[in-house]
Write an enzyme that holds these catalytic residues in place. Structure first.
Site, PDB file in Angstrom:
ATOM      1  N   GLU A  14      -4.097   9.317  -2.251  1.00  0.00           N
ATOM      2  CA  GLU A  14      -5.109   9.087  -3.285  1.00  0.00           C
ATOM      3  C   GLU A  14      -6.456   9.728  -2.985  1.00  0.00           C
ATOM      4  O   GLU A  14      -7.084  10.304  -3.857  1.00  0.00           O
ATOM      5  CB  GLU A  14      -5.339   7.574  -3.505  1.00  0.00           C
ATOM      6  N   ASP A 101      -0.717   4.219  -2.022  1.00  0.00           N
ATOM      7  CA  ASP A 101      -0.738   2.889  -1.412  1.00  0.00           C
ATOM      8  C   ASP A 101       0.552   2.131  -1.671  1.00  0.00           C
ATOM      9  O   ASP A 101       1.281   2.400  -2.636  1.00  0.00           O
ATOM     10  CB  ASP A 101      -1.933   2.082  -1.937  1.00  0.00           C
ATOM     11  N   ASP A 103       1.125  -0.908  -2.681  1.00  0.00           N
ATOM     12  CA  ASP A 103       1.194  -1.967  -3.690  1.00  0.00           C
ATOM     13  C   ASP A 103       1.647  -1.411  -5.046  1.00  0.00           C
ATOM     14  O   ASP A 103       1.967  -0.234  -5.174  1.00  0.00           O
ATOM     15  CB  ASP A 103      -0.166  -2.670  -3.823  1.00  0.00           C
ATOM     16  N   GLU A 105      -0.012  -0.793  -7.706  1.00  0.00           N
ATOM     17  CA  GLU A 105      -0.892   0.247  -8.213  1.00  0.00           C
ATOM     18  C   GLU A 105      -0.519   1.595  -7.616  1.00  0.00           C
ATOM     19  O   GLU A 105      -0.453   2.609  -8.308  1.00  0.00           O
ATOM     20  CB  GLU A 105      -2.347  -0.104  -7.872  1.00  0.00           C
ATOM     21  N   TYR A 331      -3.570  -2.047   5.696  1.00  0.00           N
ATOM     22  CA  TYR A 331      -3.897  -2.023   4.267  1.00  0.00           C
ATOM     23  C   TYR A 331      -4.619  -3.294   3.869  1.00  0.00           C
ATOM     24  O   TYR A 331      -4.221  -4.406   4.234  1.00  0.00           O
ATOM     25  CB  TYR A 331      -2.625  -1.858   3.451  1.00  0.00           C
ATOM     26  N   ARG A 333      -5.394  -4.601   0.792  1.00  0.00           N
ATOM     27  CA  ARG A 333      -5.080  -5.355  -0.434  1.00  0.00           C
ATOM     28  C   ARG A 333      -3.739  -6.036  -0.227  1.00  0.00           C
ATOM     29  O   ARG A 333      -2.678  -5.461  -0.464  1.00  0.00           O
ATOM     30  CB  ARG A 333      -5.045  -4.433  -1.644  1.00  0.00           C
ATOM     31  N   HIS A 378       4.695  -7.849   3.059  1.00  0.00           N
ATOM     32  CA  HIS A 378       3.542  -7.092   3.541  1.00  0.00           C
ATOM     33  C   HIS A 378       2.953  -7.765   4.767  1.00  0.00           C
ATOM     34  O   HIS A 378       3.333  -8.865   5.135  1.00  0.00           O
ATOM     35  CB  HIS A 378       2.488  -6.967   2.451  1.00  0.00           C
TER      36      HIS A 378
END
Length: 943
Positions: A14, A101, A103, A105, A331, A333, A378
């Site tokens: 990203e 990432d 997740d 998203e 990570y 989140r 996670h």
């Protein structure tokens, strides 16, 4: 990890920072490039809708709700250059790895990249939870396919939020104010803050008293000689404390069965106990044990960073993002408290090195999260790598902000694998007989920690700043039953009950998490959104709702209660999780929510109501804008109802006699006649509008105050407060106060001078009238359409005709001020390579690249704004495109006239103008007469 011989791979992440770190861990044959976040999204405005879809009735939404909720995705304008670059690179490689990432998203971004690039080579998905060399190499060696269930869940969430925002927001535009927004989570978050403020507004304080005794033992031994004890019972009945009072009345709760001491009662009892013997009646000792806290998840990291470091949610996540992208933490989140076996081993090794073997429990600690639907696969947020680096080892590599957050994460992770804190707690009861024979019982408690265990590394903070820290000791003397004590001092002490505390960003995130609303990736943006929209303002750490928020939430509560229901909003999160798990289809969920279908997933209450579409269209006519924008406060001593009105120009106070018709919108804005008005000072919190404060506002520049009577007309001269501030009026004459004047100190003579404006100075040689007046941009003189500014307000009353004519004869001058230096130079934009600076503008600070400007948001400061944020703000502004320019009306070419014709035309114009003026005056007089005769009508329009 080197690529296979002759094979070239494109790795897409990203951000450029992430790309730079990862490229250092991969060998030759790898090209690492950034997508700069999302590459496509639903169109943000009409300008982004492709020409082929402009005639579609659903183009405004960007979602074809009648055909399976098909989404219309467009490449963001500021990403087109990067997409072109990625497409070019994709043609030159043998494989593509999507390293976004881990997740939902990130999964969606990976899918959008495939859909946009349409690569001809194999595409694989690589995931990792930390950016370290072993983790990146393992991810390359073990790729997987894109998880379509996760993509579907994210897409359903995006469409759901678009439907909610685009259908509900226009209701707010029509009934409250244009430009407002509603959102599935932001509206609920705003409701939580508003409800807490309502509790504070309804709160009534209560006073209660007790006695603090300083007691002493004769032979203290190793312990202290003195300790404090508090009166807890009198003649067997408990002494009232704060919890025994009703918050809305300030009275003792019915049936509480407590003794409510007042000042005289407490002081009298203390006097009667003075010199009396005290005796220990009970001693209870219990073992104390405290387990360590779980490692950080996103919400707890935001909460602790707010408490300990005073970071906002946005600041915490920005800093954590940098730490993650540069390989310092995992990570950030996540809603899982799990630690991998590798991480547990690393923590235990470091504990032994730093605190000794006694600080490590025999078995590793494993934690279970309390967050609804946590993704336990996670990991929690922890230091990256198989061997944690201590804060001292990374101090020189990090900024001050990054170091503080890294140390917080490191300490929490280490502490989570340490031994319990152990000790003992003691509870003591003491009795004394007063000189009047009253039995007074006192209580004291103590805590001794014999082994601090994990507290050596970490102590959690509390939202209550007055709360005692976990590692605090309270040592008492060694006491036994029947032991005599003496009172060195007996002090009566008063207390007041306190309203519920306002939410901070940390406690609001905690509340949302406990309700199951929102997800780790959304908390920081929600905190920012409700501030940017003007629904919440911060005072220190406290979040205070505005009256605009009261109006918006009031409308939603009355007409769309289900849309801001806590359980309903949480149930939508559950269903999105089920879509992510492959248990439900996204189309069923969206159909149920939007159309009210009772088949498949979806909330039945919305389904029976006909779905969102029917809800927002059928109920619109029932919404009374004036009622929505009126927040009742109280009825004053004279029987007048006091309300806050949320108008076009901000909130203001109004008080009216019950039954009196409200002033229609656009009429009586200055508050005359029916209902006094007073402005609400900026920054005043809703719970601070007490009756005393309201009375003060009406007297000090609001409401209506008589200053005297005009000696020339006999009409009263009144000081009033209107939409544009305080002004004076007498009969038909009105005049705003000058900038140098205050309503509190305005005199009768000053009011008379104001009412003399506009002041006719005289006529010029051609007979044109010259006047002096005060305007929007200050004092001026005027002749016809010519204006010249005066250099002081006093000149309006003293300027002579000759001086005025001299000013009007002089050419207009406009002095240019020297350009102010920028507030801050930020470096080059990572997208455009143009230098970015922050400047101070008319409406506040803004960031610019010389061509595009973007104003800083409410919570942003020039000092804290990052280069990445600035780049994103400008990219969004460029994407919206320039504001449409109004087309100037074409002027017809004037026909040539002879001198005689010109004179005739001028004469005709004067005659026509004179006739029009005469007609206009007559018409105005007729209208005025009709207006006086006609009764006032109430309006339902928004103010």
């Amino acid at each position: 990890m080197p690529s296979r011989a002759g094979t070239t791979r494109l790795v897409i992440v990203e951000s450029p920072a992430k790309a730079k770190t990862i490229s250092g861990y991969l060998g030759p044959g790898y090209v690492v490039e950034a997508s700069f976040g999302h590459v496509r999204d639903l169109p943000r405005n009409a300008a982004e809708v492709p020409a082929a879809y402009e005639d579609k009735p659903w183009a405004r939404l960007g979602v074809d709700v009648d055909n399976g909720f098909a989404a219309l995705y467009v490449v963001s304008p500021d990403r087109k250059k990067q997409i072109t670059k990625l497409k070019s690179l994709a043609k030159e490689v043998d494989e593509i790895f999507l390293a976004t990432d881990e997740d939902r998203e990130g999964e969606a971004i990976a899918w959008h990249l495939v859909e946009t690039l349409k690569p001809k080579v194999p595409v694989k998905r690589m995931v990792f939870h930390e950016i370290t060399k072993p983790a990146i190499q393992a991810a390359v060696a073990n790729p997987r396919e894109i998880d379509r269930d996760l993509v579907d869940a994210q897409e359903a969430r995006r469409i759901l939020d678009r439907l909610y925002g685009y259908e509900v927001s226009p209701v707010l535009w029509r009934k409250v104010r244009s430009g407002l927004s509603a959102g599935r989570v932001q509206s609920v978050a705003t409701r939580i803050v508003v409800e807490r403020e309502r509790q504070r507004m309804a709160f009534r304080t209560a006073e209660y008293w007790d006695i603090l005794a300083t007691l002493a033992v004769a032979n203290p031994g190793e312990g202290p000689r003195n300790f404090n004890a508090t009166l807890i019972a009198l003649n067997g009945d408990r002494i009232a404390t704060g919890k025994d009072f009703e918050p809305t009345t300030g009275r003792v709760k019915p049936g509480a069965g407590v003794v409510h001491l007042d000042s005289s009662g407490a002081r009298g009892l203390a006097a009667r106990l003075d010199g009396r013997p005290f005796t220990v009646t009970r001693v209870e000792e219990k073992p104390y044990r405290r387990r360590p806290y779980a490692p950080f998840i996103t919400s707890t990291l935001q909460q602790e960073a707010a408490r300990k470091l005073r970071f906002s949610s946005q600041q915490t996540m920005r800093t954590a993002q940098r730490l993650y992208e540069n390989g310092y933490i995992t990570y950030m989140r996540t809603d899982s408290v799990n630690l991998s076996e590798t991480a547990i081993a690393a923590a235990r090794r470091q504990i032994v090195e730093l605190y000794g073997e006694r600080s490590v429990p025999p078995e590793p600690r494993r934690y279970t999260g309390k967050v609804k639907n946590a993704q336990e696969a996670h990991e929690a947020i922890r230091p990256a790598g198989d061997n944690f680096r201590t804060p001292g080892e990374v101090a020189k590599e990090l900024s001050a902000e990054e170091f503080k957050l890294y140390e917080l994460i490191w300490r929490r992770t280490i502490a989570s694998q340490m031994t319990d804190a152990v000790g003992s707690s003691v509870s003591v009861r003491i009795r004394a007989l007063s000189s009047a024979g009253e039995e007074a019982d006192f209580g004291a408690s103590g805590k001794t920690i014999t082994d601090p265990g994990f507290l050596r590394a970490y102590v959690e903070s509390s939202d209550d700043e007055n709360a005692e820290a976990e590692d605090a000791e309270r040592r008492l003397p060694t006491l036994v039953k029947d032991q005599p004590l003496t009172a060195d001092e007996l002090a009566a002490q008063g207390h007041h009950t306190q309203p519920p505390s306002r939410y901070t960003e940390a406690s609001l995130v905690k509340a949302l998490e406990e309700l199951g609303i929102g997800r780790p990736s959304t908390y920081a943006s929600i905190m920012q959104t409700i501030q940017d929209r003007g629904y919440v303002a911060k005072r220190g750490q406290a979040m205070i709702p505005t009256f605009l928020a009261f109006a918006v939430i009031g409308l939603l509560e009355r007409h769309y209660p289900r849309l801001i229901d806590y359980d309903f909003t949480a149930s939508m999160e559950n269903e999105l999780d089920e879509i992510a798990g492959g248990e439900h289809a996204a189309i069923d969920f969206l159909t149920s929510f939007y159309f009210g279908s009772t088949t498949g997933a979806g909330d039945q209450a919305i389904a029976h109501a006909g779905g969102l579409k029917k809800l927002v269209t059928e109920n619109l006519s029932e919404i009374d804008a004036r009622s929505v924008n009126s927040i009742p406060l109280f009825t004053d001593d004279e029987g007048r109802e006091v309300v806050v009105r949320v108008g076009r120009y901000g909130p203001y106070l109004q008080r009216t006699v019950p039954g009196e018709q409200p002033v229609p919108a656009g009429e009586g804005e200055e508050g005359g006649g029916q209902g006094d008005r007073a402005p609400i000072p900026e920054g005043l919190a809703p719970d601070e509008l007490t009756p005393e404060k309201v009375h003060e506002l009406f007297l000090g520049g609001g409401g209506e105050r008589k200053l005297g009577e005009d000696p020339a007309t006999g009409e009263p001269i009144l000081l009033k407060s209107g939409r544009f501030g305080p002004y004076v009026s007498s009969g038909e004459r009105k005049s705003s106060l000058l900038r140098s004047q205050s309503p509190d100190s305005l005199t009768f003579d000053e009011a008379l001078k104001l009412l003399s404006l506009p002041r006719v100075i005289g006529n010029d040689p051609e007979g044109n009238e010259v006047v002096a007046n005060n305007g929007r941009y200050g004092p001026y003189v005027k002749r016809g359409d010519e204006f010249r500014s005066l250099d002081s307000e006093d000149k309006m009353f003293t300027v002579s005709l000759d001086e005025a004519l001299a000013l009007l004869a002089a050419p207009k001058t406009r002095q240019r001020r020297a350009a102010a230096p920028p507030l801050r130079e930020m470096g080059n934009d990572p997208l455009t390579e143009k230098p970015l600076v922050i400047k101070d503008g008319r409406f506040g600070p803004y960031v610019t690249d010389g061509e595009t400007n973007a104003s800083l948001r409410r919570a942003q400061t020039p000092e804290a704004l990052t280069l990445e944020e600035a780049s994103e703000m400008l990219a969004e502004k460029r994407a919206k495109g320039p504001a449409p320019k109004k087309k100037a009306a074409k002027k017809a070419a004037p026909a040539k006239k002879t001198a005689t014709a010109a004179k005739k035309t001028t004469a005709a114009k004067k005659t026509t103008a004179a006739k029009k003026t005469t007609t206009a005056k007559a018409t105005t007089a007729k209208k005025a007469t009709a207006k006086k005769a006609a009764p006032r009508k109430a309006t339902t329009g928004s103010e």
